[in-house]
Design a protein around this motif. Structure first.
Motif, PDB file in Angstrom:
ATOM      1  N   PHE A   1      20.546 -48.033 -19.232  1.00 54.42           N
ATOM      2  CA  PHE A   1      21.545 -47.653 -19.669  1.00 54.42           C
ATOM      3  C   PHE A   1      22.390 -48.915 -17.982  1.00 54.42           C
ATOM      4  O   PHE A   1      22.129 -49.283 -17.188  1.00 54.42           O
ATOM      5  N   GLN A   2      23.706 -48.774 -18.913  1.00 57.98           N
ATOM      6  CA  GLN A   2      24.888 -50.019 -18.081  1.00 57.98           C
ATOM      7  C   GLN A   2      26.128 -49.021 -18.132  1.00 57.98           C
ATOM      8  O   GLN A   2      26.364 -49.369 -19.458  1.00 57.98           O
ATOM      9  N   THR A   3      26.635 -49.308 -17.208  1.00 57.18           N
ATOM     10  CA  THR A   3      28.167 -48.136 -17.406  1.00 57.18           C
ATOM     11  C   THR A   3      29.546 -49.609 -17.271  1.00 57.18           C
ATOM     12  O   THR A   3      29.190 -50.957 -17.334  1.00 57.18           O
ATOM     13  N   VAL A   4      29.887 -49.363 -18.332  1.00 53.94           N
ATOM     14  CA  VAL A   4      31.522 -50.032 -19.126  1.00 53.94           C
ATOM     15  C   VAL A   4      32.286 -49.244 -17.971  1.00 53.94           C
ATOM     16  O   VAL A   4      33.485 -49.063 -17.977  1.00 53.94           O
ATOM     17  N   TRP A   5      32.918 -50.515 -16.947  1.00 58.01           N
ATOM     18  CA  TRP A   5      33.832 -49.955 -16.664  1.00 58.01           C
ATOM     19  C   TRP A   5      34.860 -51.030 -15.987  1.00 58.01           C
ATOM     20  O   TRP A   5      34.453 -52.245 -15.900  1.00 58.01           O
ATOM     21  N   ASP A   6      35.686 -51.094 -14.837  1.00 56.32           N
ATOM     22  CA  ASP A   6      36.314 -51.911 -14.903  1.00 56.32           C
ATOM     23  C   ASP A   6      36.843 -52.220 -12.939  1.00 56.32           C
ATOM     24  O   ASP A   6      37.996 -53.508 -13.279  1.00 56.32           O
ATOM     25  N   ASP A   7      35.972 -51.926 -12.446  1.00 55.03           N
ATOM     26  CA  ASP A   7      35.716 -52.615 -11.794  1.00 55.03           C
ATOM     27  C   ASP A   7      35.476 -53.411 -10.924  1.00 55.03           C
ATOM     28  O   ASP A   7      35.060 -53.307  -9.903  1.00 55.03           O
ATOM     29  N   GLY A   8      34.367 -54.474 -11.762  1.00 49.73           N
ATOM     30  CA  GLY A   8      33.526 -55.639 -11.052  1.00 49.73           C
ATOM     31  C   GLY A   8      32.242 -54.999 -10.923  1.00 49.73           C
ATOM     32  O   GLY A   8      31.057 -56.033 -10.344  1.00 49.73           O
ATOM     33  N   GLN A   9      31.922 -53.976 -10.272  1.00 53.82           N
ATOM     34  CA  GLN A   9      30.766 -53.208  -9.607  1.00 53.82           C
ATOM     35  C   GLN A   9      29.675 -53.179 -11.248  1.00 53.82           C
ATOM     36  O   GLN A   9      30.220 -52.398 -12.462  1.00 53.82           O
ATOM     37  N   GLU A  10      29.166 -53.340 -11.346  1.00 59.25           N
ATOM     38  CA  GLU A  10      27.402 -53.170 -11.766  1.00 59.25           C
ATOM     39  C   GLU A  10      26.691 -52.140 -11.666  1.00 59.25           C
ATOM     40  O   GLU A  10      26.268 -51.731 -10.246  1.00 59.25           O
ATOM     41  N   ARG A  11      26.558 -50.849 -13.086  1.00 64.28           N
ATOM     42  CA  ARG A  11      25.916 -50.082 -12.165  1.00 64.28           C
ATOM     43  C   ARG A  11      25.363 -49.385 -13.754  1.00 64.28           C
ATOM     44  O   ARG A  11      24.943 -50.026 -14.743  1.00 64.28           O
ATOM     45  N   THR A  12      23.836 -49.700 -13.240  1.00 66.44           N
ATOM     46  CA  THR A  12      22.814 -49.041 -13.672  1.00 66.44           C
ATOM     47  C   THR A  12      21.650 -48.261 -13.705  1.00 66.44           C
ATOM     48  O   THR A  12      21.417 -47.721 -12.594  1.00 66.44           O
ATOM     49  N   ALA A  13      21.179 -47.595 -15.006  1.00 67.97           N
ATOM     50  CA  ALA A  13      19.899 -46.843 -14.369  1.00 67.97           C
ATOM     51  C   ALA A  13      18.985 -47.762 -15.314  1.00 67.97           C
ATOM     52  O   ALA A  13      19.092 -47.028 -16.728  1.00 67.97           O
ATOM     53  N   ARG A  14      17.519 -47.294 -14.732  1.00 68.48           N
ATOM     54  CA  ARG A  14      16.552 -48.056 -15.657  1.00 68.48           C
ATOM     55  C   ARG A  14      15.474 -47.976 -16.689  1.00 68.48           C
ATOM     56  O   ARG A  14      15.393 -46.360 -15.240  1.00 68.48           O
ATOM     57  N   GLY A  15      15.254 -47.507 -17.317  1.00 72.48           N
ATOM     58  CA  GLY A  15      13.760 -46.947 -18.055  1.00 72.48           C
ATOM     59  C   GLY A  15      13.914 -45.495 -18.569  1.00 72.48           C
ATOM     60  O   GLY A  15      13.751 -44.883 -18.190  1.00 72.48           O
ATOM     61  N   PHE A  16      14.468 -45.286 -19.865  1.00 70.01           N
ATOM     62  CA  PHE A  16      14.925 -44.059 -20.254  1.00 70.01           C
ATOM     63  C   PHE A  16      14.338 -44.548 -21.645  1.00 70.01           C
ATOM     64  O   PHE A  16      14.290 -45.099 -22.451  1.00 70.01           O
ATOM     65  N   LYS A  17      13.488 -43.090 -22.045  1.00 73.29           N
ATOM     66  CA  LYS A  17      12.903 -43.181 -23.607  1.00 73.29           C
ATOM     67  C   LYS A  17      13.558 -42.888 -24.384  1.00 73.29           C
ATOM     68  O   LYS A  17      14.002 -41.563 -24.409  1.00 73.29           O
ATOM     69  N   LEU A  18      13.764 -43.461 -25.610  1.00 75.91           N
ATOM     70  CA  LEU A  18      14.739 -42.906 -26.844  1.00 75.91           C
ATOM     71  C   LEU A  18      14.300 -41.865 -27.238  1.00 75.91           C
ATOM     72  O   LEU A  18      12.841 -41.511 -28.005  1.00 75.91           O
ATOM     73  N   VAL A  19      14.870 -40.714 -27.473  1.00 77.12           N
ATOM     74  CA  VAL A  19      14.284 -39.416 -28.167  1.00 77.12           C
ATOM     75  C   VAL A  19      15.488 -38.636 -29.432  1.00 77.12           C
ATOM     76  O   VAL A  19      16.685 -39.200 -28.679  1.00 77.12           O
ATOM     77  N   GLU A  20      15.591 -38.822 -30.523  1.00 73.65           N
ATOM     78  CA  GLU A  20      16.248 -38.315 -31.889  1.00 73.65           C
ATOM     79  C   GLU A  20      16.772 -37.115 -31.408  1.00 73.65           C
ATOM     80  O   GLU A  20      15.629 -36.695 -31.390  1.00 73.65           O
ATOM     81  N   TYR A  21      17.666 -37.070 -31.009  1.00 73.31           N
ATOM     82  CA  TYR A  21      18.121 -35.124 -31.191  1.00 73.31           C
ATOM     83  C   TYR A  21      19.308 -34.907 -32.205  1.00 73.31           C
ATOM     84  O   TYR A  21      20.341 -35.925 -32.365  1.00 73.31           O
ATOM     85  N   ASN A  22      19.902 -33.687 -31.903  1.00 71.76           N
ATOM     86  CA  ASN A  22      20.527 -33.636 -32.881  1.00 71.76           C
ATOM     87  C   ASN A  22      22.301 -33.522 -31.726  1.00 71.76           C
ATOM     88  O   ASN A  22      22.609 -32.772 -31.383  1.00 71.76           O
TER      89      ASN A  22
END
Length: 767
Positions: A697-718
């Motif tokens: 994940f990478q946050t899309v924000w407008d303050d110039g800081q990079e925010r990430t969270a790494r390593g998530f498994k994709l699961v199909e969900y409703n």
């Protein structure tokens, strides 16, 4: 450890799965006999209040008044496992930091006060007197009391919270960040402006009489399982239940009551929701406004669907709302809700056909930029047909931790009412500070920039619960001293200041013995019921102190020679504390006598009496435009609609707040893992991924800081397209500190604009 797998859950919520989970929790904590006895004392007149959620008790007298997650909370507190000085001697804090949150809390109960030794990177034992002296030294050494920050968890009792706010205000500050700032602050802010009170207006008896119940942004099957009992009874007598939520949650679809012999014998259950509307994340405002627009159109056609008598006698501002609704565009409401006009009309028809309606909501409503306005829209909807202040109807914000509402009642608030300060001055003969203090997000910023030097937490897990993890951890490490009153080890004790203390306290299940004998504390649930809680188990350690005793001894050490308050005398007998509470708060008249009645008593709620404690002495219709200038819309304008997703953080079923009981999320079919992201199958394919792939994940924000969270498994969900869900605290690093609700300051953790990018090393991420 459970095998890692994704497997659709087809059964009802509750039922045998819940009973098996309770048994597993008791065995895991090595207390099968004591645990069973303890559970039967949960939420009983002569027992303790569950340390879990704030859902009220049906009659406070049955033999079975606990739910699956309540049982997990009780088992975790009553565990036979212990974290002693020897445990800390065997591991550096750096080594402990490498462990998961689940591992830290799973080690067991803390047994003695500990102080951090920077030279060895270990915690070591310290006496209580030395611990209080160290805190007092830091507090009294600050040039300005406002450089100290005092956090409060919703677990604290009324007695502890009252003493805490009194001590801190005598010390000289209103810096009271608390867990309300991160969850239901918008509920209080929105409702106070509209109806004059910031608490829910309903009781459990209203659920027996409601013709329709609307559930917005809430997953009671995991977060408030006992609420499913009320919904089940309502469904069985024919009430219509409307769920409005992006995710399909099993508890809102079907529930099997573990106390119902037929459902348990047949493996069946009761259908809960008659209608289920899966809107886009953040689409509730537009959805509710569409419901109201439909009602106005019907009224304009000559149908009598609005309670014009109630509106005329009890409200202001309806004409402005009426004009706004008539002018509103259906196409805009469709675009912003993610649902069609027919869906909004159908929900509105359920509402208008019901004589009495309750509206419930959780953090799926409150943790958004426009949460206050959304809550006021829900309030408008009920006001239009007089559904506040009569039987079977009303507003029901479903709060989280067991006494979070009571803490606010007791004065844990960074924006203190003048009446409270005047009463404290009268009763305790000191001049309370009048300036507004820091809320949670403001406290983090103050610690970051050096305005906050000492951080004291009465319960909770601040480092894990808060947004913008990288910044929050920097803030805590920037402090001269961090102190945590707690029952178990957690992440906040590992992310510490230059000096740090861990102060272990009694749990809710334990006997609290003071000079005048065993003591009970009181709590207030989500529906303003106040009742007594008495522990039944021997303390986990002879060195534990109660939270009221910790606060009183700290106050005596810090304010020695300048406080007229008899701190140590008050904690000899908690009735003395309650006498002082009664002297400060008129609603607690005859406090000690009233809590002796089984089930306790209900605090007055003026809105439920149609007495409107607003400046105009009327309920107020609030008019708001549909919010279109949102962080999500701005992010999509920059990056493109197809690749920017709205992320909502959520709990797993093996979790309560930041406490992780295990790595399963049974009702969502996730087992043995937590780093998963629930996404729409079409979105997964459109991005070129497949189910089971790993992303960052990478946050899309407008303050110039990079925010990430790494390593998530994709699961199909409703879940609707463009929307994804993942667990916190793993996703808290993605929530910017500046992403807060307007007019409330709550982190907007239910709608963060994110990108999902390929991840190259899934194996290293584990669980």
């Amino acid at each position: 450890m459970t095998e890692q797998k994704i497997e659709e859950y087809k059964g009802p919520a509750g039922g045998w799965g819940a009973l098996r989970s309770v048994g597993k929790a008791l065995l895991k904590q090595e207390i099968p006999i004591l645990g069973a006895k303890t559970l039967l004392s949960a939420n009983q007149p002569d027992g303790f209040d569950c340390p879990g959620c704030a859902w009220p008790d049906r009659n406070h007298a049955s033999t079975f008044e606990f739910c699956e997650n309540g049982a997990k909370a009780v088992a975790a507190e009553a565990t036979a496992r212990r974290v002693t000085a020897e445990f800390f001697a065997g591991q550096t804090v750096t080594a402990l930091a490498a462990h998961s949150d689940f591992y830290l809390e799973d080690q067991g109960r803390l047994t003695e006060p500990m102080v951090y030794d920077a030279a060895t990177d270990h915690y070591k034992a310290i006496t209580w007197d030395d611990a209080f002296a160290l805190i007092a030294k830091h507090l009294n050494g600050l040039p300005d009391p406002n450089q100290a920050i005092f956090y409060t968890s919703g677990r604290a009792s009324n007695e502890a919270a009252f003493l805490y706010q009194l001590f801190v205000r005598e010390y000289g500050t209103n810096n009271f960040p608390d867990c309300s700032n991160m969850c239901h602050e918008p509920s209080g802010s929105g409702m106070r402006e509209s109806v004059g009170v910031g608490k829910g207006t309903v009781t459990l008896q209203d659920f027996e009489q409601a013709d329709a119940i609307f559930v917005f942004g809430q997953n009671p099957g995991t977060n408030h399982p006992r609420m499913l009992g009320e919904l089940r009874q309502a469904a069985k007598r024919g009430a219509r239940i409307v769920s409005v939520n992006p995710l399909r949650e099993r508890g809102l679809e079907r529930f099997a009551d573990p106390q119902n012999k037929l459902e348990m014998a047949t493996g069946g259950g009761t259908a809960i929701s008659t209608h289920y509307f899966q809107l886009d994340i953040g689409g509730d405002f537009a959805f509710v406004k569409g419901m109201m627009k439909h009602l106005v159109e019907l009224q304009d056609q000559g149908l009598d669907v609005l309670d014009t008598t109630f509106i005329s006698e009890h409200t202001l501002g309806f004409d402005a709302l009426l004009n706004d609704l008539r002018a509103e565009s259906w196409s805009l409401l469709e675009a912003e809700s993610g649902l069609g006009v027919a869906h909004m009309r159908a929900a509105a028809d359920v509402y208008r056909e019901a004589k009495s309606v309750i509206a419930c909501w959780g953090m799926g409503i409150t943790q958004h930029q426009n949460s206050v306005a959304t809550i006021q829209m829900i309030t408008n909807l009920l006001l239009m047909r007089g559904n506040i202040g009569r039987a079977g109807a009303g507003l029901c914000p479903v709060r989280g931790h067991s006494n979070v509402q009571g803490d606010r009642t007791m004065g844990i608030w960074e924006v203190p009412p003048v009446a409270l300060l005047d009463s404290l001055k009268r009763v305790f003969d000191f001049e309370p500070p009048r300036a507004q203090g820091f809320n949670t997000v403001e406290s983090i910023q103050a610690m970051l920039d050096g305005r906050g030097k000492v951080f004291f937490a009465l319960g909770g897990n601040f480092a894990a619960a808060t947004p913008d993890t990288v910044q929050t951890w920097k803030a805590l490490r920037n402090c001269d001293l961090t102190v945590h009153v707690t029952t178990k080890l957690n992440r906040s004790h590992i992310v510490h200041g230059k000096e740090a203390l861990i102060l272990p306290c009694l749990g809710r299940t334990e006997i609290d013995m003071q000079a005048c004998g065993p003591q009970g504390v009181t709590v207030e649930d989500s529906m303003s019921m106040v009742h007594l809680s008495m522990g039944i188990n021997p303390p986990a350690s002879a060195m534990l102190l109660s939270e009221p005793a910790i606060v009183a001894r700290l106050a005596a050490a810090t304010l020695a020679g300048r406080s007229k308050t008899p701190w140590l005398w008050m904690v000899e007998d908690y009735q003395r504390i309650r006498d002082k509470i009664e002297a400060v708060f008129p609603d607690f008249k005859d406090f000690n006598a009233r809590i002796r009645v089984p089930g306790g008593f209900r605090l007055r709620n003026t809105a439920s009496e149609r007495v409107w404690a607003t400046p105009s002495q009327k309920a107020v219709f609030k008019t708001h435009a549909v919010p279109t200038d949102t962080p999500l819309r701005r992010a999509r304008a920059r990056k493109g609609d197809a690749i920017v997703f709205a992320l909502m953080t959520t709990r797993s079923h093996d979790q309560y707040n930041t406490t992780i009981y295990g790595n399963d999320d049974r009702y969502r079919g996730v087992y043995g893992q937590r780093r998963v992201v629930m996404a729409n199958a079409q979105d997964i394919r459109a991005l070129g991924f497949k189910s089971g792939d790993w992303i960052d994940f990478q946050t899309v924000w407008d303050d110039g800081q990079e925010r990430t969270a790494r390593g998530f498994k994709l699961v199909e969900y409703n879940i609707p397209r463009g929307c994804v869900a993942a667990y916190y605290p793993e996703t808290n690093p993605l929530v910017p500190l500046s992403a807060v609700a307007a007019n409330a300051g709550t982190p907007t953790s239910k709608c963060i604009p994110v990108l999902m990018l390929p991840h190259k090393s899934p194996v290293a991420m584990g669980v």
